[in-house]
Motif scaffolding. Structure first.
Motif, PDB file in Angstrom:
ATOM      1  N   UNK A 147       9.182 -10.164 -12.367  1.00 45.62           N
ATOM      2  CA  UNK A 147       7.777 -10.356 -12.011  1.00 45.62           C
ATOM      3  C   UNK A 147       6.989 -11.049 -13.127  1.00 45.62           C
ATOM      4  N   UNK A 148       6.068 -11.923 -12.719  1.00 47.21           N
ATOM      5  CA  UNK A 148       5.168 -12.547 -13.688  1.00 47.21           C
ATOM      6  C   UNK A 148       3.986 -11.626 -13.942  1.00 47.21           C
ATOM      7  N   UNK A 149       3.667 -10.818 -12.947  1.00 49.52           N
ATOM      8  CA  UNK A 149       2.580  -9.853 -13.079  1.00 49.52           C
ATOM      9  C   UNK A 149       2.904  -8.675 -12.189  1.00 49.52           C
ATOM     10  N   UNK A 150       2.529  -7.476 -12.639  1.00 48.04           N
ATOM     11  CA  UNK A 150       2.847  -6.253 -11.905  1.00 48.04           C
ATOM     12  C   UNK A 150       1.702  -5.285 -12.160  1.00 48.04           C
ATOM     13  N   UNK A 151       0.889  -5.052 -11.139  1.00 45.88           N
ATOM     14  CA  UNK A 151      -0.324  -4.263 -11.329  1.00 45.88           C
ATOM     15  C   UNK A 151      -0.462  -3.236 -10.209  1.00 45.88           C
ATOM     16  N   UNK A 152      -0.819  -2.033 -10.572  1.00 42.95           N
ATOM     17  CA  UNK A 152      -1.098  -1.009  -9.563  1.00 42.95           C
ATOM     18  C   UNK A 152      -2.565  -0.609  -9.699  1.00 42.95           C
ATOM     19  N   UNK A 153      -3.181  -0.215  -8.591  1.00 47.23           N
ATOM     20  CA  UNK A 153      -4.583   0.225  -8.670  1.00 47.23           C
ATOM     21  C   UNK A 153      -4.883   1.202  -7.551  1.00 47.23           C
ATOM     22  N   UNK A 154      -5.883   2.052  -7.814  1.00 46.67           N
ATOM     23  CA  UNK A 154      -6.183   3.090  -6.828  1.00 46.67           C
ATOM     24  C   UNK A 154      -7.201   2.588  -5.800  1.00 46.67           C
ATOM     25  N   UNK A 169     -12.041  -4.671  -1.173  1.00 44.94           N
ATOM     26  CA  UNK A 169     -10.816  -5.009  -0.447  1.00 44.94           C
ATOM     27  C   UNK A 169     -10.737  -4.160   0.815  1.00 44.94           C
ATOM     28  N   UNK A 170     -10.249  -4.750   1.897  1.00 46.35           N
ATOM     29  CA  UNK A 170     -10.082  -3.967   3.120  1.00 46.35           C
ATOM     30  C   UNK A 170      -8.915  -2.982   2.978  1.00 46.35           C
ATOM     31  N   UNK A 171      -8.855  -2.024   3.907  1.00 44.02           N
ATOM     32  CA  UNK A 171      -7.729  -1.084   3.908  1.00 44.02           C
ATOM     33  C   UNK A 171      -8.102   0.216   3.217  1.00 44.02           C
ATOM     34  N   UNK A 172      -7.218   1.200   3.333  1.00 41.45           N
ATOM     35  CA  UNK A 172      -7.554   2.513   2.772  1.00 41.45           C
ATOM     36  C   UNK A 172      -6.350   3.180   2.108  1.00 41.45           C
ATOM     37  N   UNK A 173      -5.367   2.403   1.678  1.00 43.61           N
ATOM     38  CA  UNK A 173      -4.211   2.993   0.988  1.00 43.61           C
ATOM     39  C   UNK A 173      -4.673   3.701  -0.279  1.00 43.61           C
ATOM     40  N   UNK A 174      -4.063   4.838  -0.564  1.00 45.85           N
ATOM     41  CA  UNK A 174      -4.454   5.597  -1.755  1.00 45.85           C
ATOM     42  C   UNK A 174      -4.188   4.793  -3.027  1.00 45.85           C
ATOM     43  N   UNK A 175      -3.039   4.092  -3.043  1.00 44.82           N
ATOM     44  CA  UNK A 175      -2.689   3.263  -4.195  1.00 44.82           C
ATOM     45  C   UNK A 175      -2.075   1.954  -3.706  1.00 44.82           C
ATOM     46  N   UNK A 176      -2.224   0.924  -4.491  1.00 47.88           N
ATOM     47  CA  UNK A 176      -1.623  -0.364  -4.137  1.00 47.88           C
ATOM     48  C   UNK A 176      -0.824  -0.925  -5.319  1.00 47.88           C
ATOM     49  N   UNK A 191       0.818  -1.207   0.000  1.00 50.35           N
ATOM     50  CA  UNK A 191       0.000   0.000   0.000  1.00 50.35           C
ATOM     51  C   UNK A 191       0.855   1.261   0.000  1.00 50.35           C
ATOM     52  N   UNK A 192       0.403   2.281  -0.725  1.00 49.26           N
ATOM     53  CA  UNK A 192       1.149   3.545  -0.842  1.00 49.26           C
ATOM     54  C   UNK A 192       0.228   4.734  -0.579  1.00 49.26           C
ATOM     55  N   UNK A 193       0.861   5.843  -0.185  1.00 56.82           N
ATOM     56  CA  UNK A 193       0.083   7.035   0.148  1.00 56.82           C
ATOM     57  C   UNK A 193      -0.268   7.867  -1.087  1.00 56.82           C
ATOM     58  N   UNK A 194       0.414   7.612  -2.210  1.00 56.55           N
ATOM     59  CA  UNK A 194       0.120   8.417  -3.403  1.00 56.55           C
ATOM     60  C   UNK A 194       0.385   7.627  -4.676  1.00 56.55           C
ATOM     61  N   UNK A 195      -0.213   8.132  -5.772  1.00 55.83           N
ATOM     62  CA  UNK A 195      -0.022   7.496  -7.075  1.00 55.83           C
ATOM     63  C   UNK A 195       1.436   7.547  -7.535  1.00 55.83           C
ATOM     64  N   UNK A 196       2.103   8.727  -7.494  1.00 55.88           N
ATOM     65  CA  UNK A 196       3.491   8.756  -7.979  1.00 55.88           C
ATOM     66  C   UNK A 196       4.395   7.781  -7.226  1.00 55.88           C
ATOM     67  N   UNK A 197       4.162   7.664  -5.901  1.00 54.24           N
ATOM     68  CA  UNK A 197       4.948   6.703  -5.106  1.00 54.24           C
ATOM     69  C   UNK A 197       4.726   5.274  -5.605  1.00 54.24           C
ATOM     70  N   UNK A 198       3.455   4.939  -5.811  1.00 57.94           N
ATOM     71  CA  UNK A 198       3.129   3.569  -6.239  1.00 57.94           C
ATOM     72  C   UNK A 198       3.732   3.276  -7.612  1.00 57.94           C
ATOM     73  N   UNK A 214     -12.182   4.706 -11.423  1.00 59.67           N
ATOM     74  CA  UNK A 214     -11.293   3.743 -10.781  1.00 59.67           C
ATOM     75  C   UNK A 214     -10.228   3.368 -11.800  1.00 59.67           C
ATOM     76  N   UNK A 215      -8.996   3.212 -11.320  1.00 61.67           N
ATOM     77  CA  UNK A 215      -7.884   2.959 -12.233  1.00 61.67           C
ATOM     78  C   UNK A 215      -7.165   1.660 -11.858  1.00 61.67           C
ATOM     79  N   UNK A 216      -6.928   0.834 -12.846  1.00 61.57           N
ATOM     80  CA  UNK A 216      -6.071  -0.355 -12.696  1.00 61.57           C
ATOM     81  C   UNK A 216      -5.010  -0.233 -13.780  1.00 61.57           C
ATOM     82  N   UNK A 217      -3.751  -0.419 -13.425  1.00 63.40           N
ATOM     83  CA  UNK A 217      -2.715  -0.235 -14.447  1.00 63.40           C
ATOM     84  C   UNK A 217      -1.659  -1.334 -14.366  1.00 63.40           C
ATOM     85  N   UNK A 218      -1.104  -1.659 -15.518  1.00 63.43           N
ATOM     86  CA  UNK A 218      -0.026  -2.661 -15.593  1.00 63.43           C
ATOM     87  C   UNK A 218       1.205  -1.921 -16.104  1.00 63.43           C
ATOM     88  N   UNK A 219       1.958  -1.302 -15.207  1.00 61.95           N
ATOM     89  CA  UNK A 219       2.983  -0.329 -15.633  1.00 61.95           C
ATOM     90  C   UNK A 219       4.111  -0.916 -16.489  1.00 61.95           C
TER      91      UNK A 219
END
Lengths: 480, 419
Positions: free
Chosen positions: B221-228, B237-244, B200-207, B331-336
């Motif tokens: 990595x076999x898979x690498x995904x970030x989402x807000x 999903x539980x938790x409240x991180x700005x980005x994961x 979990x991250x506090x911001x999008x740029x960090x994630x 909502x954003x899901x990304x595969x950077x």
């Protein structure tokens, strides 16, 4: 001269010194690494995309064919002017325009030499994965045209898996981008269609290629077997064991004898086969997987196993394999190189059949294989001065390819169809299959101006005699 | 019958008939008959992504390929398999898993999505992208053409340059040049072990910076995904991180442990507030990746409009920053590592949705990328091309259509530029 006007127009576009048309100068462009040869009308060496476009427009207005050419190392006649016309040699377009290590890509001109790109990107810990054996000479543009492979494509894939996009000149001289810098672009995958189209649809003037991380660890293992069957069975077992090595290469007894005489790799005189397996990746996995590979190799009764941990040792293990083809000249005046692929599970069966074919025909066949992906390179040894040898050689070549197709394999793994195998296309494809392929030429509106007389059968069923004569010369500069 | 037919509606158009071949030969004769009658045909797999595409010009018959569901051959020792187009991704992967193998092909709603449909759409899922895009795993293909002829290309071997690579036309071609009937795949051995780190991250740029650090680090990595957080909430999903950031890794025990360690260090160095580890076969791990793959396509997460944006990996952050100013619930899901950003907009009125989509594309194009609108109300489709601009290669693409489907029978109008 009949074509003086054409030459003049070309000179205006690319400059006086970059239009070659004197007969004595054209001779070096008459052949590539394959069996066939043909003399072009002229060779033009453009330096920019605009010049390529200009040359294409001029050629089209004069109704002469256009044959794109890289380093001329191809092994199926892709770069020869089968129907005459203008050879467009891209060897002056050699700039690496950009290396973007963050996004792991490079933008290059078509004349950049394969190995030079990997050398330029090494400082970022990256490399261009396709590694045809001619990589010290062959160009990226040629790799794109032929969809080149190489020993390490077993784990890394072939050229099409490593090119994101190309700038191309189409048959009307217009410039278009197919694909791009990103993984996905809107529309049909024209990039994928053009890669491997053997210069028949468009000319690549820039390529955006993927770069991959250099492996952290590499381990090479060489296993020497008394019999070819043992080595073949070991290959099948390695693939079936869930390991995908970076490369699995194999040589049979004749290839070993030739290599031994030439490079003194230290192979036993009675060796029936040599297997070379390279595992790469994270050091922890290389450790485990190379041990597993060794275990599998030992199960098949090797005479000896050697391993290499560093680059110098590795170079020594590869020396015999790399020198094998060039060394065949020691066994016979001529050889004819075949390039079929078979399912890997058929290796034992097909190698046995090739031995039989060789015995029946009374011509020795030395085998060098990219065994890991089932890509065979039987080399038929013959003497063109002996009456009937050449004809028999070509006949055997056809039989071997037919055999490959019959066991579920294909005509060519990495060398392309070109002019060499065009008459064998019906082994694999129906009239409808080929008609569907040929429609691409209409979609690209080439009017058959790009590299005519290649890939598709001419309609005649037998190979013509000029090709037979040319076989005699094959091999001197061939890489595999 | 009427209710059954209405299930095949595409963009408000309902066909007169449904064709259901159960063999390639059936498919061939049905297509030949449809061609003789000049019927406009929409090939249909699991029907999971029929929202994709411009509205069909005409639509007479749905061609339901789910009856072509067989595994023709699986040769585990050769790492190849040949299957019919109508088999679902889940059924194929289940069969391969039993022999310790997989094909690097994933899709949302995998228990419904078919191999043929997934290839026709042609986009990569988050899973196992290290092993390539859909186009990279196809080694041979049989296609039934608009005129009813079956043609094949490629073969059943992993290395082959015999003839033109025709399958490329159909992977990502949305069934506009032919109907995929049978496909041969190159397979990969399953990693001995797999683990996922969810951080979990506090911001999008960090994630995003953390994700890129993982991409460039020692792990593979076999898979690498970030989402807000909005995506996380919609997935319950539980938790409240700005980005994961979710990273899947695989390998033999020692190499996996090292990768996990290095990956965790990279994530923490970039400010991960927490890093949780999941290990296969924990259903929580497969559940996480299923949710991420299905996002935007399963009922609870289905947006009003969505865009699939393709960029070079380094531009994802800049793209998302530019999107901050666009109003609307999203909502954003990304595969950077793949450069893919999936932006989903919810509940917005048509005007706002149109604005959101056009801004998304504008920014993507400005950053050297492109945007495909994967979900878009029919009313909006009238005023835009959901595929974007194929630019200077569009002319060749149009001629492809003229060559392979001159009567405009296959998915007419649904592809880029109204092809």
């Amino acid at each position: 001269m009949a074509h003086e006007g054409l030459f003049q127009e070309l000179k205006v576009v690319v400059g006086e010194e970059y239009v070659v048309h004197a007969p004595e100068d054209l001779v070096v462009f008459e052949y590539d690494g394959s069996v066939d040869k043909a003399l072009p009308l002229a060779v033009v060496l453009p330096a920019t995309t605009e010049q390529v476009s200009g040359v294409v427009k001029i050629a089209r207005s004069h109704g002469v064919p256009i044959v794109p050419r890289g380093a001329g190392t191809g092994l199926s006649g892709g770069a020869i002017a089968a129907k005459g016309g203008i050879v467009v040699a891209l060897t002056r377009m050699t700039r690496i325009l950009e290396i973007d290590p963050v996004n792991r890509l490079a933008v290059v001109e078509p004349g950049v030499v394969n190995l030079e790109l990997s050398m330029a990107t090494a400082k970022y810990g990256l490399f261009f994965a396709p590694d045809p054996s001619s990589q010290k000479a062959c160009t990226i543009g040629g790799n794109v045209a032929e969809n080149s492979g190489g020993p390490h494509c077993l784990a890394y894939g072939v050229t099409t898996n490593h090119v994101l996009g190309m700038e191309v000149v189409l048959a009307d001289g217009s410039v278009a981008w197919v694909g791009g810098r990103t993984r996905e672009t809107p529309g049909y995958d024209l990039r994928g269609i053009l890669i491997g189209s053997e210069g028949t649809l468009a000319i690549t003037t820039k390529a955006v290629v993927r770069l991959v991380k250099l492996p952290e660890a590499v381990k090479t293992l060489l296993a020497i077997y008394p019999r070819l069957n043992d080595a073949s069975a070991a290959v099948s077992d390695i693939i079936a064991s869930g390991i995908v090595p970076a490369a699995i290469e194999m040589m049979d007894d004749l290839a070993i004898q030739a290599a031994e005489a030439a490079v003194h790799a230290g192979y036993p005189a009675d060796a029936g086969a040599v297997l070379l397996v390279e595992v790469d990746g994270l050091k922890e996995s290389v450790e485990v997987e190379s041990a597993l590979v060794e275990e599998v190799c030992r199960r098949h009764n090797p005479m000896e196993i050697r391993t290499a941990e560093d680059a110098a040792q590795r170079e020594r293990l590869w020396a015999g394999r790399k020198g094998a083809l060039g060394a065949l000249g020691r066994l016979a005046p001529n050889y004819y190189l075949i390039d079929g692929t078979i399912p890997r599970t058929k290796l034992v069966e097909v190698m046995a059949r090739i031995k039989e074919i060789s015995a029946e025909a009374g011509l020795p066949i030395a085998n060098v294989l990219h065994a890991g992906d089932g890509n065979l390179h039987p080399c038929i040894l013959f003497d063109e001065r002996k009456p009937g040898d050449t004809e028999r050689t070509l006949e055997i070549g056809g039989r071997i390819l037919k055999l490959c197709v019959d066991v579920g394999g294909v005509l060519t793994g990495e060398h392309g169809i070109g002019v060499e195998k065009q008459e064998y296309m019906p082994f694999m494809f129906t009239e409808d299959d080929m008609a569907s392929m040929a429609r691409l030429k209409l979609a690209f509106a080439t009017d058959d101006a790009f590299n005519p007389g290649k890939v598709f059968p001419k309609g005649a069923s037998c190979v013509d005699i000029s090709q037979m004569k040319a076989v005699a010369r094959a091999g001197a500069g061939a890489f595999v | 019958m009427t209710t059954q037919i209405s299930a095949y509606t595409v963009d408000g158009k309902t066909p007169h008939t449904v064709l259901r071949p159960s063999t390639t030969e059936d498919l061939r004769s049905m297509m030949a008959a449809a061609s003789a009658d000049k019927l406009a045909v929409v090939p249909w797999g699991g029907g999971t992504k029929m929202a994709l595409g411009n509205p069909p010009e005409r639509y007479d018959a749905a061609l339901d390929l789910q009856g072509l569901g067989r595994i023709v051959s699986h040769n585990p020792a050769d790492l190849t398999a040949t299957v019919e187009a109508g088999i679902t991704i889940a059924a194929l992967q289940d069969a391969l898993t039993k022999r310790g193998q997989f094909v690097a092909l994933g899709a949302p709603l995998a228990d419904r999505a078919t191999v043929g449909g997934t290839l026709a759409v042609g986009t990569a899922g988050p899973l196992k992208w290290q092993y390539g895009s859909p186009r990279d795993v196809v080694i041979g293909m049989t296609v039934v053409q608009a005129d009813g002829k079956a043609t094949k290309s490629g073969g059943q071997v992993v290395k082959n340059v015999s003839g033109y690579d025709m399958a490329r036309l159909h992977v990502g071609g949305l069934g506009t040049l032919g109907v995929i009937a049978q496909v041969s795949f190159k397979l990969t051995p399953l990693p001995a072990r797999e683990a996922t780190l969810l951080s979990g991250f506090a911001s999008m740029p960090q994630a995003m910076a953390a994700a890129l650090a993982v991409f460039h680090g020692g792990a593979v990595p076999l898979a690498l995904t970030t989402f807000d957080d909005d995506a996380a909430r919609r997935m319950a999903m539980p938790g409240s991180d700005a980005w994961r950031v979710a990273v899947e890794m695989g390998g033999r025990p020692l190499s996996l442990e090292r990768q996990v360690k290095e990956c965790e260090a990279a994530l923490r160095a970039h400010g991960a507030a927490r890093v949780d580890r999941l290990d296969a076969p924990d259903p929580k791990m497969s559940g996480l990746w299923r949710k991420l793959t299905d996002f935007g396509w399963d009922q609870p997460t289905r947006p009003t409009v969505s865009a699939r944006v393709s960029l070079v990996p380094s531009k994802s952050s800049e793209f998302l920053e530019a999107l901050e100013h666009v109003p609307g619930e999203r909502a954003v899901v990304s595969h950077p590592a793949h450069g893919t950003v999936l932006v989903h907009w919810y509940g917005t009125a048509d005007d706002a949705a149109a604005k959101a989509l056009s801004t998304t594309r504008e920014v993507a194009v400005r950053l050297g990328g492109s945007a495909v609108f994967e979900r878009c109300p029919v009313a909006l489709k009238a005023s835009l091309d959901v595929w974007g601009d194929a630019r200077d290669s569009l002319a060749v693409m149009r001629r492809m259509k003229e060559q392979y489907d001159p009567g405009r029978l296959l998915n007419p109008g649904r592809f880029v530029g109204g092809i």
